[in-house]
Design a protein around this motif. Structure first.
Motif, PDB file in Angstrom:
ATOM      1  N   LEU A 381       0.829  -1.211   0.000  1.00 49.05           N
ATOM      2  CA  LEU A 381       0.000   0.000   0.000  1.00 49.05           C
ATOM      3  C   LEU A 381       0.859   1.256   0.000  1.00 49.05           C
ATOM      4  O   LEU A 381       0.551   2.232  -0.697  1.00 49.05           O
ATOM      5  CB  LEU A 381      -0.935  -0.026   1.222  1.00 49.05           C
ATOM      6  CG  LEU A 381      -1.926   1.139   1.350  1.00 49.05           C
ATOM      7  CD1 LEU A 381      -2.881   1.156   0.180  1.00 49.05           C
ATOM      8  CD2 LEU A 381      -2.705   1.021   2.655  1.00 49.05           C
ATOM      9  N   SER A 382       1.956   1.229   0.784  1.00 53.15           N
ATOM     10  CA  SER A 382       2.830   2.416   0.876  1.00 53.15           C
ATOM     11  C   SER A 382       3.483   2.720  -0.468  1.00 53.15           C
ATOM     12  O   SER A 382       3.694   3.871  -0.817  1.00 53.15           O
ATOM     13  CB  SER A 382       3.895   2.193   1.960  1.00 53.15           C
ATOM     14  OG  SER A 382       4.784   1.170   1.569  1.00 53.15           O
ATOM     15  N   ARG A 383       3.805   1.671  -1.258  1.00 52.67           N
ATOM     16  CA  ARG A 383       4.385   1.895  -2.573  1.00 52.67           C
ATOM     17  C   ARG A 383       3.406   2.604  -3.500  1.00 52.67           C
ATOM     18  O   ARG A 383       3.781   3.503  -4.258  1.00 52.67           O
ATOM     19  CB  ARG A 383       4.786   0.553  -3.193  1.00 52.67           C
ATOM     20  CG  ARG A 383       5.959  -0.129  -2.519  1.00 52.67           C
ATOM     21  CD  ARG A 383       6.510  -1.276  -3.343  1.00 52.67           C
ATOM     22  NE  ARG A 383       7.256  -2.196  -2.487  1.00 52.67           N
ATOM     23  CZ  ARG A 383       6.847  -3.397  -2.145  1.00 52.67           C
ATOM     24  NH1 ARG A 383       5.671  -3.844  -2.566  1.00 52.67           N
ATOM     25  NH2 ARG A 383       7.577  -4.183  -1.375  1.00 52.67           N
ATOM     26  N   VAL A 384       2.143   2.199  -3.415  1.00 54.45           N
ATOM     27  CA  VAL A 384       1.093   2.822  -4.246  1.00 54.45           C
ATOM     28  C   VAL A 384       0.915   4.278  -3.854  1.00 54.45           C
ATOM     29  O   VAL A 384       0.794   5.170  -4.715  1.00 54.45           O
ATOM     30  CB  VAL A 384      -0.241   2.053  -4.105  1.00 54.45           C
ATOM     31  CG1 VAL A 384      -1.346   2.768  -4.859  1.00 54.45           C
ATOM     32  CG2 VAL A 384      -0.087   0.632  -4.626  1.00 54.45           C
ATOM     33  N   ILE A 385       0.894   4.544  -2.565  1.00 51.18           N
ATOM     34  CA  ILE A 385       0.692   5.920  -2.052  1.00 51.18           C
ATOM     35  C   ILE A 385       1.875   6.799  -2.442  1.00 51.18           C
ATOM     36  O   ILE A 385       1.709   7.967  -2.842  1.00 51.18           O
ATOM     37  CB  ILE A 385       0.501   5.913  -0.515  1.00 51.18           C
ATOM     38  CG1 ILE A 385      -0.800   5.193  -0.158  1.00 51.18           C
ATOM     39  CG2 ILE A 385       0.487   7.326   0.036  1.00 51.18           C
ATOM     40  CD1 ILE A 385      -0.984   4.920   1.312  1.00 51.18           C
ATOM     41  N   ASP A 386       3.108   6.271  -2.358  1.00 51.25           N
ATOM     42  CA  ASP A 386       4.287   7.047  -2.737  1.00 51.25           C
ATOM     43  C   ASP A 386       4.233   7.483  -4.187  1.00 51.25           C
ATOM     44  O   ASP A 386       4.627   8.585  -4.558  1.00 51.25           O
ATOM     45  CB  ASP A 386       5.554   6.208  -2.498  1.00 51.25           C
ATOM     46  CG  ASP A 386       5.856   6.054  -1.014  1.00 51.25           C
ATOM     47  OD1 ASP A 386       6.587   5.124  -0.668  1.00 51.25           O
ATOM     48  OD2 ASP A 386       5.351   6.886  -0.208  1.00 51.25           O
TER      49      ASP A 386
END
Length: 387
Positions: A381-386
């Protein structure tokens, strides 16, 4: 018991007879009697659609004159009902219109024309305002579902009642009745744990005599509870339950089956269990799960015996159960291989050694596994948000 059988829906009584008529373990003499009873039931309600399907399945023999007679009677009765529906729609109020459509629905249910009955029930529902009356239509649908063993129809009807109709209201009595229908559905689809919970909730409020007799209801409650509840819950909810104790003695072998398991009288338990197998095998709802249920009960009783020991000789266990050492060896090896029993066999010493899993350690491992899964999801999820 006779009074309860009289209250049971005629179609469900007939469905049990049809099941026994096609069961391989039923004797030829009983088969002849059942065939006559089924034919009499079909004639008495002019069930032409059911008669045709039974002839197609080689359950009954074709009698063209009888079929033509039943069709003629059905057509005549349907014509009268349609006239009443037309008259009600033209000259009477909404309540009379609904009653006329309901009569037409019940006619199709009575002659076992499932497709037309379901269509007409939808029409009747469109004319129905009261939640209680809508629930009654669901019960008619459920009875048809159990007659035809249509689990998809049963599941959808139960969901409709629970998620739609009860949100609008619905009385306490109908909600309790629905629990029994849902419990029977769960038992028929091998969800014995949920079935036991629903049956136990309904013991003191049982009024669903149109579906099954109270004796049969208690029979199902005890059987599902024994493989679903732990020892303490079984004592509180089943062994000491006054509603169950009043009926227990009427059902052959059931009292010995339940009490010998709780009292650790394993030899008596196996004798009673052998006596119950025929009843389970000849039960319409339990028959498909016969082998599974037999395995589950044996798992429960073997686990209960081994719970008291760190190690025990094969001979001592065989003596306790009233069987041979060879039988116990063969039985336990299957259950151990399937992961049902936590023990190992020392064939040379003739000893069983238990190796119960550590509950705290298992919980710790499960928590770690779930934590890893959650961290992986957060990283993705953090990769998508970044981005």
């Amino acid at each position: 018991m006779e009074g309860q059988e009289e209250k049971q829906e005629k179609s469900l009584v007939l469905s049990n007879k049809l099941f026994h008529l096609t069961h391989p373990d039923v004797s030829d003499i009983d088969r002849i009697r059942l065939r006559e009873e089924v034919l009499d039931a079909v004639k008495s309600d002019d069930m032409a659609p059911l008669y045709e399907s039974l002839v197609a399945d080689n359950v009954l023999e074709m009698d063209p004159k009888l079929l033509e007679s039943m069709r003629a009677k059905n057509a005549e009765e349907l014509k009268k009902i349609d006239e009443k529906v037309a008259d009600a729609e033209e000259n009477l109020g909404e309540s009379e219109v609904r009653e006329a459509h309901l009569a037409k629905s019940l006619f199709f249910i009575r002659i076992s024309d499932k497709e037309k009955a379901l269509e007409q029930l939808k029409v009747t529902e469109s004319k129905t305002v009261a939640v209680g009356q809508k629930m009654d239509l669901v019960f008619y649908t459920l009875q048809m579902g159990f007659f035809n063993m249509d689990f998809d129809l049963i599941s959808k009807s139960i969901d409709k009642a629970k998620n739609s109709l009860f949100d609008e209201g619905g009385d306490w009595e109908r909600k309790n009745r629905l629990k029994v229908y849902e419990g029977l559905f769960c038992m028929s689809t091998r969800n014995f744990k949920k079935a036991a919970d629903l049956f136990l909730d309904s013991i003191s409020t049982f009024t669903t005599y149109e579906l099954l007799s109270y004796d049969t209801f208690i029979f199902y409650t005890v059987l599902t509870s024994i493989i679903s509840l732990d020892r303490v819950s079984l004592k509180q909810k089943v062994v000491d339950a006054p509603e169950i104790l009043t009926v227990l003695g009427k059902i052959p072998h059931l009292s010995e089956f339940m009490n010998s398991l709780y009292d650790c009288q394993y030899k008596s338990f196996f004798i009673a269990f052998a006596g119950l197998t025929e009843q389970i095998k000849l039960d319409r709802y339990l028959h498909p799960h016969f082998r599974y249920y037999m395995r589950e009960v044996r798992t429960v009783v073997y686990s209960q015996f081994l719970e008291s020991y760190k190690s025990v000789t094969m001979e001592a266990m065989a003596t306790a159960f009233g069987v041979t050492v060879e039988f116990i060896d063969l039985e336990l090896s299957r259950f151990i291989a399937a992961g049902k029993l936590h023990c190992k066999i020392d064939k040379v010493a003739g000893v069983l050694e238990t190796n119960r899993p550590d509950a705290k350690n298992a919980l710790y491992q499960a928590t770690i596994k779930q934590g890893d899964f959650l961290l992986n999801r957060i990283q993705k999820l953090s990769r998508v948000i970044d981005l």
